[in-house]
Design an enzyme around this catalytic site. Structure first.
Site, PDB file in Angstrom:
ATOM      1  N   LYS A 177       7.415  70.805 -25.350  1.00 46.44           N
ATOM      2  CA  LYS A 177       7.621  69.453 -24.798  1.00 46.44           C
ATOM      3  C   LYS A 177       6.271  68.786 -24.561  1.00 46.44           C
ATOM      4  O   LYS A 177       5.380  69.362 -23.957  1.00 46.44           O
ATOM      5  CB  LYS A 177       8.377  69.546 -23.472  1.00 46.44           C
ATOM      6  N   THR A 210       9.704  60.432 -13.537  1.00 44.49           N
ATOM      7  CA  THR A 210       9.894  61.578 -14.440  1.00 44.49           C
ATOM      8  C   THR A 210      10.235  62.847 -13.661  1.00 44.49           C
ATOM      9  O   THR A 210      10.148  63.944 -14.207  1.00 44.49           O
ATOM     10  CB  THR A 210       8.613  61.827 -15.268  1.00 44.49           C
ATOM     11  N   GLY A 212      12.249  65.689 -12.562  1.00 46.31           N
ATOM     12  CA  GLY A 212      13.483  66.313 -13.040  1.00 46.31           C
ATOM     13  C   GLY A 212      13.758  66.137 -14.521  1.00 46.31           C
ATOM     14  O   GLY A 212      14.860  66.457 -14.987  1.00 46.31           O
ATOM     15  N   THR A 213      12.772  65.665 -15.302  1.00 49.18           N
ATOM     16  CA  THR A 213      13.023  65.496 -16.748  1.00 49.18           C
ATOM     17  C   THR A 213      13.343  66.847 -17.395  1.00 49.18           C
ATOM     18  O   THR A 213      14.239  66.952 -18.237  1.00 49.18           O
ATOM     19  CB  THR A 213      11.809  64.876 -17.482  1.00 49.18           C
ATOM     20  N   GLY A 214      12.582  67.890 -17.010  1.00 47.15           N
ATOM     21  CA  GLY A 214      12.788  69.211 -17.618  1.00 47.15           C
ATOM     22  C   GLY A 214      14.152  69.783 -17.265  1.00 47.15           C
ATOM     23  O   GLY A 214      14.849  70.332 -18.126  1.00 47.15           O
ATOM     24  N   CYS A 215      14.551  69.656 -15.976  1.00 48.90           N
ATOM     25  CA  CYS A 215      15.876  70.157 -15.550  1.00 48.90           C
ATOM     26  C   CYS A 215      16.969  69.433 -16.334  1.00 48.90           C
ATOM     27  O   CYS A 215      17.912  70.056 -16.847  1.00 48.90           O
ATOM     28  CB  CYS A 215      16.115  69.882 -14.058  1.00 48.90           C
TER      29      CYS A 215
HETATM   30  N1  LIG Z   1       6.913  59.351 -19.978  1.00 43.01           N
HETATM   31  C1  LIG Z   1       7.767  59.910 -20.845  1.00 43.01           C
HETATM   32  N2  LIG Z   1       8.265  59.186 -21.868  1.00 43.01           N
HETATM   33  C2  LIG Z   1       9.145  59.711 -22.742  1.00 43.01           C
HETATM   34  N3  LIG Z   1       9.570  60.981 -22.683  1.00 43.01           N
HETATM   35  C3  LIG Z   1       9.110  61.754 -21.694  1.00 43.01           C
HETATM   36  C4  LIG Z   1       8.181  61.284 -20.722  1.00 43.01           C
HETATM   37  N4  LIG Z   1       7.894  62.300 -19.880  1.00 43.01           N
HETATM   38  C5  LIG Z   1       8.604  63.355 -20.289  1.00 43.01           C
HETATM   39  N5  LIG Z   1       9.327  63.039 -21.378  1.00 43.01           N
HETATM   40  C6  LIG Z   1      10.257  63.904 -22.112  1.00 43.01           C
HETATM   41  O1  LIG Z   1      11.033  64.565 -21.127  1.00 43.01           O
HETATM   42  C7  LIG Z   1      11.302  65.895 -21.512  1.00 43.01           C
HETATM   43  C8  LIG Z   1      10.753  66.870 -20.466  1.00 43.01           C
HETATM   44  O2  LIG Z   1       9.371  67.023 -20.714  1.00 43.01           O
HETATM   45  P1  LIG Z   1       8.257  67.470 -19.689  1.00 43.01           P
HETATM   46  O3  LIG Z   1       8.006  66.336 -18.748  1.00 43.01           O
HETATM   47  O4  LIG Z   1       7.106  67.914 -20.488  1.00 43.01           O
HETATM   48  O5  LIG Z   1       8.937  68.663 -18.917  1.00 43.01           O
HETATM   49  P2  LIG Z   1       8.969  69.078 -17.382  1.00 43.01           P
HETATM   50  O6  LIG Z   1       9.827  68.075 -16.670  1.00 43.01           O
HETATM   51  O7  LIG Z   1       9.545  70.427 -17.436  1.00 43.01           O
HETATM   52  O8  LIG Z   1       7.568  69.028 -16.882  1.00 43.01           O
HETATM   53  C9  LIG Z   1      10.669  66.045 -22.903  1.00 43.01           C
HETATM   54  O9  LIG Z   1      11.642  65.738 -23.883  1.00 43.01           O
HETATM   55  C10 LIG Z   1       9.580  65.012 -22.903  1.00 43.01           C
HETATM   56  O10 LIG Z   1       9.213  64.617 -24.202  1.00 43.01           O
HETATM   57  C1  LIG Z   2      14.839  72.844  -7.226  1.00 35.53           C
HETATM   58  C2  LIG Z   2      13.917  72.398  -8.306  1.00 35.53           C
HETATM   59  N1  LIG Z   2      14.017  72.934  -9.527  1.00 35.53           N
HETATM   60  C3  LIG Z   2      13.183  72.544 -10.516  1.00 35.53           C
HETATM   61  C4  LIG Z   2      12.222  71.588 -10.269  1.00 35.53           C
HETATM   62  C5  LIG Z   2      11.284  71.187 -11.351  1.00 35.53           C
HETATM   63  O1  LIG Z   2      11.898  70.230 -12.083  1.00 35.53           O
HETATM   64  P1  LIG Z   2      11.493  69.719 -13.557  1.00 35.53           P
HETATM   65  O2  LIG Z   2      12.669  69.211 -14.222  1.00 35.53           O
HETATM   66  O3  LIG Z   2      10.648  70.711 -14.245  1.00 35.53           O
HETATM   67  O4  LIG Z   2      10.783  68.452 -13.276  1.00 35.53           O
HETATM   68  P2  LIG Z   2       9.590  68.067 -12.485  1.00 35.53           P
HETATM   69  O5  LIG Z   2       9.986  67.971 -11.071  1.00 35.53           O
HETATM   70  O6  LIG Z   2       8.534  69.074 -12.807  1.00 35.53           O
HETATM   71  O7  LIG Z   2       9.428  66.791 -13.172  1.00 35.53           O
HETATM   72  C6  LIG Z   2      12.166  71.030  -8.999  1.00 35.53           C
HETATM   73  N2  LIG Z   2      11.274  70.076  -8.700  1.00 35.53           N
HETATM   74  N3  LIG Z   2      13.011  71.447  -8.015  1.00 35.53           N
END
Ligand SMILES: Nc1ncnc2c1ncn2[C@@H]1O[C@H](COP(=O)(O)OP(=O)(O)O)[C@@H](O)[C@H]1O
Ligand SMILES: Cc1ncc(COP(=O)(O)OP(=O)(O)O)c(N)n1
Length: 496
Positions: A177, A210, A212-215
């Site tokens: 990602k 952003t 919780g995007t990963g969750c």
């Molecule tokens: N600013 C953004 N614009 C478009 N897509 C995004 C943006 N930030 C994250 N994403 C997308 O959201 C998803 C989660 O990515 P990421 O943020 O790297 O994970 P995490 O939330 O686990 O840190 C991926 O598909 C990534 O490409």
């Molecule tokens: C309870 C809990 N689980 C997971 C996360 C991390 O979430 P994630 O979707 O990786 O997104 P970010 O918060 O890193 O953007 C969390 N914060 N809390």
């Protein structure tokens, strides 16, 4: 199964609703699943960060999982925050004890966007055991770096190398990602031990929402896989859905300024849209061959045809092969006409066969033998190349099998790829271009409407077909597409 997949999130709680099981349940529901959750940890958390973590005893985690599994069918599992090595081992042991393991998407949560740790540092090693039990792992770049024990990737090439190493180590798919990269693009790639199997590249959305995007992405992926049973497709749909949820996030007003707000998980539901679905055949096949279509644009012959620098002798060699091909292709179109289920469709393929001879072959003739006889014969007596012969053999086999649906699927790429490429080539046609007549012919609106009709008849055949027949149609279509690529590439195999 009812058609609504049961998706279990094994994850921590985020009371602010942006991440954790709260985000998981919202995402699962928005993507068309029935959401369930077993809690691994409680966090005290807001859009500004995490102030405390409380982990219930792992015996209680196991009890949640066992109680649920003894009653409810589980079609997919998404695993998020685990917090401790003991929780990781508990979930691994539970997965091992299941009579049949459902598909597992593991988001190896270590650190929140706010920078707060969500996994004990000493538990990172234990994660490898769980990764080996997952189907897809979705680390962000800092998590990936920790898992491969290298510095955080700052460019996409390094990220892809790291991801491939992780995929090979555990024989799993890893979704790389690009959310944590700097710059205007936000690429993702689904990578297996042998390299990427699906790549995505979109613009970064300028936002701080952003959290919780990963969750959300991993829950959407688990849900859409449970429905579609295809990882690249589920990834494509999940990404598209998450992007729109990020874009729509400003409609919400959650938390004080300076933090990271949540995505708008209900963005599509509230505007009355149905959950994301894979497009119907044959449009889905077309999307599946996107990489092949890009490759076609890069074939040396195509590039030189477009810029007009193509050696006329090479063009003639191509035309000779194409003329041979079209002569046989016209006969196969006639066969499709004979097999068609009704007179309207039969008339379409018959007319396509006629145009193939009278218009397309005539155009070849005008290039190869200006002023030659117009008797419908092949304009040149060249022998078929290995590529031409292989393509025709594939089409002949489809015709001989006598299955109308499979035959039209095999015939379709010759319309669709030419029309698609032709539309781009026509845009570079100009007065004085040595191949203007050729470029204009494939950009012809009549050819575009014939292509649209060929697609529509194939779509109708696919709708009426059993799953097994649709699979054979898809295979026939994809094989023809590969032959099309080889056909174009044959003339450009050796650059001058
Ligand atoms: N600013 C953004 N614009 C478009 N897509 C995004 C943006 N930030 C994250 N994403 C997308 O959201 C998803 C989660 O990515 P990421 O943020 O790297 O994970 P995490 O939330 O686990 O840190 C991926 O598909 C990534 O490409
Ligand atoms: C309870 C809990 N689980 C997971 C996360 C991390 O979430 P994630 O979707 O990786 O997104 P970010 O918060 O890193 O953007 C969390 N914060 N809390």
């Amino acid at each position: 199964m009812s058609g609504i997949p049961h998706v279990l999130a094994v994850a921590g709680s985020d009371p602010s609703g942006g991440a954790g099981v709260q985000a998981d349940i919202k995402s699962i529901m928005a993507c068309g699943g029935y959401g369930m959750a077993a809690l691994t940890a409680l966090t005290a958390q807001s859009t500004q960060g995490v102030s405390a973590v409380h982990a219930p005893p792992t015996g209680f985690l196991r009890q949640q999982l066992d109680t649920l599994a003894s009653d409810v069918r589980i079609d997919a599992v998404k695993i998020g925050m685990l917090g401790t090595a003991a929780a990781i081992d508990t979930v691994s042991a539970w997965l091992d004890a299941l009579p049949e393991r459902p598909p597992v998407v593991l988001d190896p949560v270590m650190v929140a966007t706010s920078g707060d740790r969500l996994l004990d540092p000493e538990a990172e090693r234990a994660l490898h055991g769980l990764i080996a039990r997952a189907d897809v792992v979705t680390p962000n770049l800092p998590e990936l770096a920790a898992l491969v024990d290298e510095p955080v990737a700052r460019d996409w090439g390094v990220a892809l190398r790291q991801v491939r190493g992780l995929a090979a180590r555990h024989d799993v798919l890893v979704l790389a990602k690009g959310g944590h990269l700097d710059g205007p693009r936000c690429p993702d790639a689904l990578v297996g031990p042998d390299g990427p199997i699906a790549t995505f590249d979109d613009e970064r959305i300028p936002t701080t929402s952003t959290h919780g995007t990963g969750c959300s992405l991993s829950s959407a992926l688990a849900t859409l896989y449970a429905r579609e049973r295809d990882w690249p497709w589920a990834t494509r749909l999940a990404r598209a859905w998450v992007r729109r949820a990020i874009e729509a996030a400003d409609a919400l007003d959650v938390g004080r300024p300076g933090g990271h707000g949540p995505l708008h998980h209900a963005h599509a539901l509230w505007s009355g849209e149905r959950p994301p679905r894979r497009s119907a055949e044959p449009d889905a096949w077309w999307e599946d061959i996107a990489a092949l279509r890009r490759e076609l644009d890069e074939v040396w012959f195509v590039r030189q045809l477009a810029d007009g620098s193509l050696d006329p002798a090479r063009f003639a060699a191509y035309l000779e092969q194409d003329a041979l091909y079209l002569g046989a292709y016209a006969r196969l179109l006639e066969r499709a006409s004979e097999l068609a289920p009704d007179s309207a469709e039969s008339a379409f393929w018959a007319e396509a066969a006629r145009r193939c001879v009278t218009e397309e072959l005539a155009l070849h003739r005008s290039y190869l033998a200006p002023g030659g006889a117009d008797d419908g014969s092949s304009p040149h007596a060249a022998a078929p190349s290995a590529e031409t012969a292989a393509y025709l053999a594939h089409l002949e086999r489809a015709a001989q099998a006598g299955d109308h649906a499979v035959l039209v699927a095999a015939l379709l790429p010759c319309f669709w790829l030419y029309q698609d490429l032709g539309a781009r080539l026509a845009s570079v046609s100009r007065e004085g271009h040595p191949y203007a007549e050729w470029l204009d012919a494939y950009g012809d609106p009549g050819f575009a409407s014939a292509t649209a009709e060929a697609i529509a008849w194939t779509r109708r055949a696919a709708r009426a077909a059993s799953d097994d027949r649709v699979a054979r149609m898809r295979a026939a279509f994809e094989t023809s597409c590969r032959h099309e690529l080889a056909f174009f590439a044959q003339t450009g195999a050796t650059t001058p």
